[in-house]
Design an enzyme around this catalytic site. Sequence first.
Site, PDB file in Angstrom:
ATOM      1  N   TYR A 202       4.513  70.713  -3.146  1.00 37.78           N
ATOM      2  CA  TYR A 202       3.425  71.703  -3.031  1.00 37.78           C
ATOM      3  C   TYR A 202       3.983  73.123  -3.180  1.00 37.78           C
ATOM      4  CZ  TYR A 202      -0.259  74.510  -0.822  1.00 37.78           C
ATOM      5  OH  TYR A 202      -1.204  75.477  -0.547  1.00 37.78           O
TER       6      TYR A 202
ATOM      7  N   GLU B 155      -8.382  75.371   3.907  1.00 36.62           N
ATOM      8  CA  GLU B 155      -7.791  76.311   4.873  1.00 36.62           C
ATOM      9  C   GLU B 155      -8.598  76.281   6.174  1.00 36.62           C
ATOM     10  OE1 GLU B 155      -4.947  77.852   4.756  1.00 36.62           O
ATOM     11  OE2 GLU B 155      -4.441  77.820   2.631  1.00 36.62           O
TER      12      GLU B 155
ATOM     13  N   TRP C  54      -0.415  72.322   7.975  1.00 35.85           N
ATOM     14  CA  TRP C  54      -0.794  72.204   6.567  1.00 35.85           C
ATOM     15  C   TRP C  54      -0.380  70.844   6.009  1.00 35.85           C
ATOM     16  CZ3 TRP C  54      -4.317  73.657   3.551  1.00 35.85           C
ATOM     17  CH2 TRP C  54      -4.209  73.451   2.169  1.00 35.85           C
TER      18      TRP C  54
END
Length: 195
Positions: free
Chosen positions: A24, A46, A54
């Site tokens: 990522y 988000e 995350w």
Amino acid sequence: MTVVGDDGLARPAWASVDPLLMEYYDTEWGMPVRDERGLYERICLEGFQSGLSWATILRKRPAFRAAFADFDPDVVASFGEADVERLLGDAGIVRNRMKIRATIQNARATIALREEGGLVDLVWSFQPSETPRPNDYSEVPTVSDESKALSKALRKKGFAFVGPTTMFALMEAVGMIDTHLLASHRRGTSGVWPA
């Protein structure tokens, strides 16, 4: 501080061990997102990440995409209470009623914004004139005047789960600012900011 991997590339500690986070970081984080669906997805993810890691969201992203029609605002905007209940039963995603409802609400707000130039133009209009130049993550803020203003503007347009800290994370993720550490192999690779 960066960590140099076996491949010789310098990454921040958060992206130096987990292969999913490394991928990522290397290919997506901080790269410009300038399409409506992509930006709508990032805003929603988000929001789902709020209070979680995350890595958790990234692992569940395929399930989120399946659950929310690949984040097509036109489809998600039509979701009703039966869909909310269905999604609350989906173990593949974060099952939070408020966040699920916010994703539907944000789809409707995204569609409404099309009459005013669209989500992309609105979000990117808050790009600051300068970006942080951190040597260490202690030098990276978690909020800025621009993220506060973006949060306020989105809330005014009907978006939810778009607080100033969440919007700062969005700005980092979609390349509006470059918070890659100066020693990182990714610093300046977005094409938005020079190294």
